[in-house]
Write a protein that holds these residues in place. Structure first.
Motif, short mmCIF file in Angstrom:
data_model
loop_
_atom_site.label_atom_id
_atom_site.label_comp_id
_atom_site.label_asym_id
_atom_site.label_seq_id
_atom_site.Cartn_x
_atom_site.Cartn_y
_atom_site.Cartn_z
N GLY A 37 0.78 -1.22 0.00
CA GLY A 37 0.00 0.00 0.00
C GLY A 37 0.81 1.28 0.00
N HIS A 38 2.11 1.21 0.34
CA HIS A 38 2.91 2.42 0.48
C HIS A 38 4.13 2.45 -0.44
N VAL A 39 4.53 1.32 -0.98
CA VAL A 39 5.81 1.28 -1.69
C VAL A 39 5.78 2.08 -2.99
N VAL A 40 4.63 2.14 -3.66
CA VAL A 40 4.57 2.88 -4.92
C VAL A 40 4.84 4.36 -4.69
N GLY A 41 4.22 4.94 -3.66
CA GLY A 41 4.49 6.33 -3.35
C GLY A 41 5.94 6.57 -3.00
N GLN A 42 6.54 5.61 -2.31
CA GLN A 42 7.95 5.72 -1.94
C GLN A 42 8.84 5.73 -3.18
N LEU A 43 8.59 4.80 -4.10
CA LEU A 43 9.43 4.70 -5.29
C LEU A 43 9.15 5.83 -6.29
N ALA A 44 7.95 6.40 -6.23
CA ALA A 44 7.60 7.48 -7.15
C ALA A 44 8.04 8.85 -6.65
N SER A 45 8.55 8.93 -5.42
CA SER A 45 8.86 10.23 -4.82
C SER A 45 9.91 11.03 -5.59
N PRO A 46 10.98 10.45 -6.11
CA PRO A 46 11.94 11.27 -6.86
C PRO A 46 11.32 11.94 -8.08
N ALA A 47 10.45 11.21 -8.79
CA ALA A 47 9.79 11.80 -9.96
C ALA A 47 8.85 12.91 -9.54
N ALA A 48 8.15 12.73 -8.42
CA ALA A 48 7.23 13.76 -7.94
C ALA A 48 7.97 15.04 -7.58
N ILE A 49 9.09 14.90 -6.86
CA ILE A 49 9.88 16.07 -6.49
C ILE A 49 10.54 16.69 -7.73
N HIS A 50 10.97 15.84 -8.65
CA HIS A 50 11.61 16.33 -9.89
C HIS A 50 10.65 17.20 -10.69
N ASP A 51 9.38 16.78 -10.73
CA ASP A 51 8.37 17.58 -11.44
C ASP A 51 7.99 18.85 -10.68
N LEU A 52 8.10 18.78 -9.35
CA LEU A 52 7.70 19.91 -8.52
C LEU A 52 8.75 21.02 -8.52
N VAL A 53 10.03 20.63 -8.48
CA VAL A 53 11.14 21.60 -8.41
C VAL A 53 11.76 21.74 -9.79
#
Length: 312
Positions: A141-157
């Motif tokens: 339930g949590h691993v996808v968000g964990q592994l997707a975090s670099p892409a999320a931050i990369h798109d944000l910053v």
């Protein structure tokens, strides 16, 4: 490519399927084969320490088996290390107000806390201290968000050092020769369904390639087809001469045998569904049911040996 030839493996799965035991077994096997291995407990529940019958793990890695070091993730320690390495800030002691500020930002911006974990792991791959890093990652339930975090931050910053750092993290995560996810499943309906769903979510929402699906606690095939037919005949016809010669005490034994056959057949059906849902291109090594409650070093050794046989 062989599973253990990668540099970073995230081991995940539905709660209760034995992902920690499999992560420990994979790490032990890698160390036995001569790889300098780091085993990382992301949630720090203490299960990895029990798998090697050692004291509580800390952020600083320490040896738990020949050639194998283990550590537990710690958000504040990871933040201190990041500030020291990436921003060149000489921090000593507790972070205090800075840590509280980080907690506020982490709650407001999804992926901030998770990227400290993934960033630490990617950094270890980058510096090359270890041949392989095995991660006892978060559950399904949590691993996808964990592994997707670099892409999320990369798109944000859009600019600056944070974007540059997430860029090389994504390069490591997206390289199937360096990084892979290992899903641990059991041959049960809910676990199979969650594993198949996770397989598709990993492909759709993260950069991480699925390297293998380890099927844990698989029941052995105790009886041949002829023996199963004999059991069925004895249950169906108590007047059978063989049944009569066995005596009345045979009833519970025959019921147990019938249950074992039924469970094995159900397990085989679920394994077929799992294979169909995962696809033929993904390795699916099997770890047998150990029939023990022990999660210590003996169980870890047996799992490592089973994986060695399956992955050879």
């Amino acid at each position: 490519m062989p599973l253990l030839d990668r540099r970073l493996l995230f081991v995940t799965g539905k709660g209760g399927v034995g992902k920690t035991s499999v992560a420990a077994g994979l790490a032990m096997l890698a160390a036995d084969e001569g790889r300098r291995t780091l085993l990382v407990d992301v949630d720090d529940r203490g299960d990895l320490a029990r798998a090697f019958e050692t004291g509580p793990l800390e952020y600083r890695p320490r040896e738990v088996h020949d050639g194998l070091e283990a550590m537990a993730m710690d958000t504040e320690e990871s933040l201190k290390e990041y500030l020291k390495i990436q921003l060149r800030l000489p921090l000593i002691g507790p972070l205090g107000p800075l840590a509280r500020s980080f907690d506020f930002v982490a709650r407001a911006a999804p992926g901030v806390r998770e990227i400290l974990t993934v960033g630490k792991l990617a950094h270890e791959v980058r510096v090359g201290t270890y041949d392989l890093i095995v991660v006892d990652a978060s559950a399904t339930g949590h691993v996808v968000g964990q592994l997707a975090s670099p892409a999320a931050i990369h798109d944000l910053v859009r600019l600056g050092p944070v974007r540059e750092q997430t860029a090389w993290m994504l390069e490591i995560l997206a390289d199937p020769d360096r990084t892979g996810a290992v899903i641990v499943a059991v041959a049960e309906e809910m676990a199979v369904a969650e594993s198949i769903e996770l397989r598709h979510r990993l492909a759709a929402e993260t950069e991480v390639n699925l390297a293998a699906v380890v099927v844990n606690r698989v029941l052995p095939e105790l009886f041949s087809t002829r023996e199963e037919e004999a059991f069925a005949r004895l249950v169906a016809d108590p007047g059978d001469r063989l049944a009569a010669s066995i005596g009345a005490g045979a009833g519970p034994v025959l019921e147990a045998a019938a249950l074992a056959v039924a469970l094995r057949r159900s397990s085989a059906a679920h394994l077929g569904s799992l294979r169909a849902g995962i696809g033929d291109g993904v390795p699916m090594p099997i770890v047998p049911e150990l029939f023990t409650r022990d999660i210590g070093i003996r169980a870890t050794r047996r799992i490592a040996d089973a994986l060695a046989e399956e992955l050879s």
